[in-house]
Design an enzyme around this catalytic site. Structure first.
Site, PDB file in Angstrom:
ATOM      1  N   VAL A 237      42.504  44.397  39.284  1.00  0.00           N
ATOM      2  CA  VAL A 237      42.117  45.813  39.262  1.00  0.00           C
ATOM      3  C   VAL A 237      42.379  46.439  37.891  1.00  0.00           C
ATOM      4  CG1 VAL A 237      44.294  46.771  40.160  1.00  0.00           C
ATOM      5  CG2 VAL A 237      42.155  47.946  40.611  1.00  0.00           C
ATOM      6  N   ASP A 238      43.430  46.012  37.228  1.00  0.00           N
ATOM      7  CA  ASP A 238      43.761  46.525  35.898  1.00  0.00           C
ATOM      8  C   ASP A 238      42.615  46.262  34.920  1.00  0.00           C
ATOM      9  OD1 ASP A 238      45.237  47.607  33.774  1.00  0.00           O
ATOM     10  OD2 ASP A 238      46.456  45.818  33.514  1.00  0.00           O
TER      11      ASP A 238
ATOM     12  N   THR B 106      50.083  43.143  45.185  1.00  0.00           N
ATOM     13  CA  THR B 106      49.716  42.113  46.168  1.00  0.00           C
ATOM     14  C   THR B 106      48.793  41.035  45.607  1.00  0.00           C
ATOM     15  OG1 THR B 106      47.838  43.383  47.012  1.00  0.00           O
ATOM     16  CG2 THR B 106      49.992  43.713  48.091  1.00  0.00           C
TER      17      THR B 106
END
Length: 168
Positions: A31-32, A116
């Site tokens: 996501v980063d 996660t």
């Protein structure tokens, strides 16, 4: 209102999205990386001036090319065995991100499932913590979204939201 959806966090039209960042804040995978790519090179330039971020803390930047006005970067803990402060650090990520959002008059905010992915935090325990902290801040926001990457995560968060969720 707290809800879980399956979507790309970079597409959401909310006041702020949360980035599951690494300590440098200079982009990475998952996501980063997706947030950095979607926000454009201005985000990297801005983040270079922030001096990184410690685990459990949060920092805010403009959203640049994203539909969201703000990006709140937080660094989740790497899972070791659950006995090295991981639950407290993960809860701090959510608390500090929501506190920072409140300070910037954010009314709607979306979170990924912090820690996660490559950080290895077990998804059920992470969801319990996330939902517990979100519920504590719910009155301060018009909308808090758990933005899920896949159907498995969506079902997990929907179950926690329907069943009350608990901090473990």
């Amino acid at each position: 209102m707290i809800r879980a959806i399956k979507a790309s966090i970079t597409d959401l039209h909310v006041d702020a999205i949360v980035n599951a960042a690494n300590r440098t804040l200079l982009g990475g995978g998952g996501v980063d990386g997706a947030i950095h790519r979607a926000a454009g090179p201005e985000l990297l330039s801005f983040c270079r001036r922030l001096g990184g971020c410690e685990t459990g803390e949060a920092k805010i930047t403009p959203g640049f090319r994203l539909p969201a006005k703000w990006i709140i970067h937080t660094v989740g803990p790497v899972w070791r065995d659950g006995h090295h402060g991981e639950p407290e650090l993960l809860a701090a990520c959510y608390r500090n991100a929501l506190s920072l959002a409140r300070q910037h008059a954010v009314r709607s905010i979306a979170f990924p499932a912090i820690s996660t992915g490559v950080y290895g935090y077990p998804k059920p325990q992470a969801a319990d913590i996330a939902v517990s902290v979100m519920r504590a801040f719910e009155p301060d926001f018009s909308e808090i979204i758990a933005c899920c990457y896949n159907d498995e995560d969506l079902e997990l968060y929907q179950a926690r939201l329907a069943g009350g969720g608990c901090f473990r």
